[in-house]
Design an enzyme around this catalytic site. Sequence first.
Site, PDB file in Angstrom:
ATOM      1  N   GLY A   1       0.841  -1.207   0.000  1.00 32.87           N
ATOM      2  CA  GLY A   1       0.000   0.000   0.000  1.00 32.87           C
ATOM      3  C   GLY A   1       0.871   1.250   0.000  1.00 32.87           C
ATOM      4  O   GLY A   1       0.467   2.312   0.478  1.00 32.87           O
TER       5      GLY A   1
ATOM      6  N   GLY B   1       0.862   5.469   3.079  1.00 31.79           N
ATOM      7  CA  GLY B   1       1.878   4.535   2.577  1.00 31.79           C
ATOM      8  C   GLY B   1       3.087   5.231   1.988  1.00 31.79           C
ATOM      9  O   GLY B   1       4.234   4.843   2.227  1.00 31.79           O
TER      10      GLY B   1
ATOM     11  N   LYS C   1     -10.690  -4.339  11.400  1.00 32.79           N
ATOM     12  CA  LYS C   1      -9.314  -4.263  11.924  1.00 32.79           C
ATOM     13  C   LYS C   1      -9.125  -5.281  13.060  1.00 32.79           C
ATOM     14  O   LYS C   1      -8.043  -5.863  13.205  1.00 32.79           O
ATOM     15  CB  LYS C   1      -8.990  -2.839  12.365  1.00 32.79           C
ATOM     16  CG  LYS C   1      -8.782  -1.897  11.163  1.00 32.79           C
ATOM     17  CD  LYS C   1      -8.449  -0.461  11.541  1.00 32.79           C
ATOM     18  CE  LYS C   1      -8.147   0.365  10.279  1.00 32.79           C
ATOM     19  NZ  LYS C   1      -7.874   1.796  10.554  1.00 32.79           N
TER      20      LYS C   1
END
Length: 313
Positions: free
Chosen positions: A11, A17, A139
């Site tokens: 990413g 990123g 997550k």
Amino acid sequence: MGLKSKVLIVGGTGYIGKRLVKASLGHGHETYVLQRRDIGVDIEKVQMLLSFKKQGARLVIGSFDDHRSLVEAVKQVDVVICAISGAHIRSHQILLQLKLVDAIKEAGNVKRFIPSEFGTDPSRMAHAMEPGRETFDQKMMVRKAIEDAGIPFTYISANCYAGYFVGGLCQFGHLLPPTDSIVLFGDGNQKSIFVEEDDIATYTVRTIDDPRTLNKTFYIRPPANILSQREIVEIWEKLIGKQLLKTSLSEQEFLGIIKDKEYADQAGMTHFYHFFYEGCLANFEIGDDAEEACTLYPDVEYIKVEDYLKQYV
Ligand code: NDP
């Protein structure tokens, strides 16, 4: 100090990123960036990847649809940092990381995995409102997969990205500060925490060879940036030498507005609700199973909200 770990960033062309790539190179890590085969004709991404290469990064071709390619990429490094998308207003691919976890498990060589979190600690958000809770739930699914596989990890809780929150004085859907009026969330006094994105990347990269952050949550809480929306407005007013007209949006009014929005906005707004009405980022003490960035790395000169806002004057 021993040898610096080799780092793979997945990413790497994203909002956070690309900063992680820069910080990893800047800290002298041999840095690998996954170049996804499915990049197509996205010229901006291709050129960004080439610029990483020019700066010394190694591009590794792979795809989330090709397990072997992920295993081969992961085998080349000691540490994997994933910064895959996770904001509904842009793109939300958090669960794709389960494929990366499978690859890391099979490769068996990774000393640290930092999954794509970089925001609210999802383990504290079991009570979160729909639809924004999807981000926290996913997550947590990734965390469970990491821990079930016995992969060493660090979870980065970076709080509010400055670009998204400070620029617009915390107003939803605004990235630039107003010069006439502002709507406060309630009395505007709930504290939140704001961190400049390059600082997030710097602190993240500092953790990877640090045994103190192994298998821990790492909170980034710059003391000068633990502020309420009202305090941020006051900093801005001082910078422009003018008072803004302030009105207040009650909790009930805010919740009423959310209902009529599109899904992506609803998801973002429920996060804002937890930050600015509930105070979920700053209303707890960090436990023994966690570390804090400014305490571990006091030498990092983080950007203060006041200095960040100066660029908008
Ligand atoms: P971006 O939207 O910038 O996307 C990051 C990368 O995700 C892309 O560059 C791409 O990587 C990868 N990606 C996107 N779609 C796909 C796909 N279909 N298949 C494979 N890869 C894909 O991400 P952000 O930087 O906004 O988000 C990163 C993290 O930050 C998330 O966990 C998010 O929740 C969090 N966040 C936190 C905020 C805060 O204020 N604390 C605010 C916003 C996000 P590539 O092409 O390089 O392979």
